[in-house]
Design a protein around this motif. Structure first.
Motif, PDB file in Angstrom:
ATOM      1  N   UNK A 148      -3.359  16.058   2.544  1.00 56.24           N
ATOM      2  CA  UNK A 148      -3.897  16.542   0.989  1.00 56.24           C
ATOM      3  C   UNK A 148      -3.404  16.811  -0.196  1.00 56.24           C
ATOM      4  N   UNK A 149      -3.174  16.196  -1.422  1.00 58.08           N
ATOM      5  CA  UNK A 149      -3.121  16.810  -2.506  1.00 58.08           C
ATOM      6  C   UNK A 149      -3.814  16.779  -3.270  1.00 58.08           C
ATOM      7  N   UNK A 150      -5.126  17.789  -3.203  1.00 59.29           N
ATOM      8  CA  UNK A 150      -6.573  18.766  -3.628  1.00 59.29           C
ATOM      9  C   UNK A 150      -6.757  18.355  -5.090  1.00 59.29           C
ATOM     10  N   UNK A 151      -5.923  18.669  -5.609  1.00 59.87           N
ATOM     11  CA  UNK A 151      -5.642  18.322  -6.916  1.00 59.87           C
ATOM     12  C   UNK A 151      -5.438  16.747  -7.356  1.00 59.87           C
ATOM     13  N   UNK A 152      -5.152  16.372  -6.667  1.00 56.03           N
ATOM     14  CA  UNK A 152      -4.883  15.261  -6.875  1.00 56.03           C
ATOM     15  C   UNK A 152      -5.942  13.867  -6.239  1.00 56.03           C
ATOM     16  N   UNK A 153      -6.480  14.381  -5.584  1.00 61.00           N
ATOM     17  CA  UNK A 153      -7.588  13.747  -4.839  1.00 61.00           C
ATOM     18  C   UNK A 153      -8.374  12.638  -5.374  1.00 61.00           C
ATOM     19  N   UNK A 154      -8.875  12.847  -6.803  1.00 62.84           N
ATOM     20  CA  UNK A 154      -9.578  11.988  -7.109  1.00 62.84           C
ATOM     21  C   UNK A 154      -9.150  10.598  -7.719  1.00 62.84           C
ATOM     22  N   UNK A 155      -7.218  11.069  -8.147  1.00 61.88           N
ATOM     23  CA  UNK A 155      -6.440   9.431  -8.151  1.00 61.88           C
ATOM     24  C   UNK A 155      -6.164   8.658  -7.461  1.00 61.88           C
ATOM     25  N   UNK A 156      -6.157  10.192  -5.766  1.00 64.37           N
ATOM     26  CA  UNK A 156      -5.405   8.875  -5.470  1.00 64.37           C
ATOM     27  C   UNK A 156      -6.563   8.096  -4.145  1.00 64.37           C
ATOM     28  N   UNK A 174       3.937  11.214  -3.876  1.00 65.39           N
ATOM     29  CA  UNK A 174       4.794  12.390  -3.129  1.00 65.39           C
ATOM     30  C   UNK A 174       4.085  12.665  -2.135  1.00 65.39           C
ATOM     31  N   UNK A 175       3.317  11.834  -0.875  1.00 67.01           N
ATOM     32  CA  UNK A 175       2.741  12.326   0.171  1.00 67.01           C
ATOM     33  C   UNK A 175       3.748  11.978   1.200  1.00 67.01           C
ATOM     34  N   UNK A 176       3.385  13.202   2.462  1.00 61.99           N
ATOM     35  CA  UNK A 176       4.243  13.785   3.404  1.00 61.99           C
ATOM     36  C   UNK A 176       3.749  12.834   4.532  1.00 61.99           C
ATOM     37  N   UNK A 177       4.571  11.868   4.675  1.00 59.09           N
ATOM     38  CA  UNK A 177       3.497  11.099   6.906  1.00 59.09           C
ATOM     39  C   UNK A 177       3.633  11.732   7.464  1.00 59.09           C
ATOM     40  N   UNK A 186       0.669  -1.355   0.033  1.00 59.26           N
ATOM     41  CA  UNK A 186      -0.448  -0.079  -0.077  1.00 59.26           C
ATOM     42  C   UNK A 186       0.814   1.437  -0.193  1.00 59.26           C
ATOM     43  N   UNK A 187       2.114   1.294   0.780  1.00 59.24           N
ATOM     44  CA  UNK A 187       3.145   2.433   1.054  1.00 59.24           C
ATOM     45  C   UNK A 187       3.477   2.955  -0.330  1.00 59.24           C
ATOM     46  N   UNK A 188       4.041   1.681  -1.179  1.00 64.17           N
ATOM     47  CA  UNK A 188       4.170   2.152  -2.735  1.00 64.17           C
ATOM     48  C   UNK A 188       3.453   2.483  -3.410  1.00 64.17           C
ATOM     49  N   UNK A 189       2.437   2.046  -3.321  1.00 63.40           N
ATOM     50  CA  UNK A 189       1.100   2.599  -4.132  1.00 63.40           C
ATOM     51  C   UNK A 189       1.299   4.177  -4.373  1.00 63.40           C
ATOM     52  N   UNK A 190       0.432   4.763  -2.832  1.00 70.33           N
ATOM     53  CA  UNK A 190       0.415   6.088  -2.764  1.00 70.33           C
ATOM     54  C   UNK A 190       1.694   7.092  -2.525  1.00 70.33           C
TER      55      UNK A 190
END
Length: 437
Positions: free
Chosen positions: A58-66, A35-38, A27-31
């Motif tokens: 949370x990067x809102x411009x990529x919300x649907x893809x995430x 380039x999310x920060x923990x 899962x961590x490799x999927x997200x």
């Protein structure tokens, strides 16, 4: 550099699946590609289910893809996925003096009743205390079931349930501690509440009472019973009758403190201490967990001490049996033939003397009293318990109601290891290893 005081969106992801699979790594490799920060992560295992919660910016411009990738991952790997988007609150400079973390530990020999946990959380809710986390310290195969909660407690006077300046105002921490220990007695659950900080994990000295703590009887009475067993029938009957009379006067409140002790000591006049000790092991019964606890503490490098009003020759015998470091008891005087005179050398080891001895030990070991755990109960242990950084009272006939940090109902001293933050598997492994006395 990003301003940390600016509110931002956070993505809270909770995943639950079989503990046997390495789905978290996948899962961590999927997200990772986003380039999310923990920001935070917490994981716990209950039975065969592993649950992990991850908090990330949370990067809102990529919300649907995430979200799409998260749901797809859960479907393909048989992992239950839940997520929530929240607005992060602006950070504020909050003083840590009014809100401190406290560890609430509780254990029982078989299983902890759900009723205890329900009432415990009810107490915390009444005082508007929120839990930071909860975990099981013991293993499923352990003889003890032990859990720990960590919560932020408001240690200032509570003003939520009383009028300002009211005489009914109370110290929140004291009230919570009292209610939790009362619940422990109600459900026969060992309970403890202590500050969850560095000193919680860095105790250096554990001081024990002897009577009703390390052993399951009164230390002086055991010696007298040994003398009775070695005497002829007529002498034994007389000794036993005189001891019973002194115990009756003590129970009635007419013979207390040092006077009660000295009267019992006089019953031993004319007996040889060395001969009495040949009979002691037949009468000596260690409290459950005493030997295992002392083994584990020795392995961990803790210093251990017995501070007892019992006869010094018995205290030294127990010290050797348990592999402890220090032992203090009352010095029973002897004549030229090695027989007890019934007199005791001064100063008598009573409540005041135990407190003095504990302070002397801390100075000798160059540690603070806040690095001491004291285990005992009854009037003769009260001052020693009040000085220690962690005071643990043990159920016994003369137990007092003084305010302490922990109370043992089940009598197994192994609970002390859990209070030090040691997990069940490690505690068991250390307690089974032999030590050299």
């Amino acid at each position: 550099m990003k301003d940390q005081n600016v509110a931002s969106s956070l993505l809270v992801i909770t995943l639950s699946g079989s503990r046997e699979n390495n789905w978290l790594v996948d899962f961590l490799w999927v997200v990772h590609k986003y380039e999310l920060c923990l920001n935070d992560i917490e994981q716990f295992v209950a039975g065969e289910i592993c649950t992990t919660t991850i908090v990330t910016e949370f990067s809102e411009d990529k919300s649907s893809l995430i979200v799409k990738d998260i749901l797809l991952f859960g479907h393909e790997n048989n992992v239950e996925v839940d997520f929530e988007v929240v607005k992060a609150k602006q950070t504020e400079n909050v003083s840590s003096n009014s809100n401190d973390s406290y560890a609430i530990t509780f254990s029982k020999g078989d299983r902890v009743p759900v009723g205890f946990f329900a009432e415990l959380t009810g107490v915390l809710a009444t005082h508007k205390v929120n839990l930071d986390f909860a975990e099981r310290l013991s293993e499923s195969s352990d003889p003890l079931a032990c859990y720990e909660l960590v919560a932020k407690l408001n240690t200032q006077k509570s003003i939520d349930t009383v009028e300002p300046n009211s005489s009914d105002s109370f110290d929140s921490l004291s009230s919570i501690r009292s209610q939790i220990l009362t619940l422990g007695k109600k459900y026969s659950v060992d309970t403890a509440i202590q500050r969850s900080d560095l000193l919680h994990r860095t105790k250096r000295l554990v001081a024990f009472d002897l009577s009703w703590t390390l052993i399951s009887n009164d230390a002086l009475n055991i010696v007298i019973e040994a003398a009775v067993a070695l005497s002829e029938q007529s002498v034994a009957t007389s000794l036993h009758a005189r001891l019973s009379e002194l115990q009756r006067l003590h129970k009635d409140g007419t013979l207390l403190g040092d006077e009660y002790y000295l009267k019992r000591a006089q019953l031993l006049r004319g007996f040889s201490a060395s001969i009495i000790m040949q009979k002691i092991d037949d009468l000596l019964c260690f409290t459950e967990g005493a030997l295992s606890l002392c083994r584990a503490l020795s392995k961990l490098g803790y210093k251990t001490a017995i501070l007892s009003s019992g006869p010094h020759f018995l205290v030294e015998h127990v010290k050797r049996k348990l592999g402890m470091d220090f032992a203090y008891g009352n010095i029973f005087e002897t004549d030229d033939m090695g027989c007890l005179t019934g007199e005791i050398s001064h100063p008598i080891v009573n409540a005041n003397r135990k407190a003095d001895l504990l302070q002397m030990l801390t100075m000798q070991e160059r540690i603070g009293l806040d690095q001491v755990i004291a285990v005992g109960d009854g009037p003769v242990s009260s001052e020693m318990l009040s000085l220690a950084g962690m005071a643990i009272s043990v159920d016994q006939p003369d137990a007092t109601d003084m305010e302490v940090g922990a109370h043992l109902c089940g009598k197994s001293l192994m609970t002390v290891l859990y209070l030090l933050g040691i997990r069940g598997r490690d505690a068991l492994e250390m307690s089974q290893e032999s030590f050299h006395s």
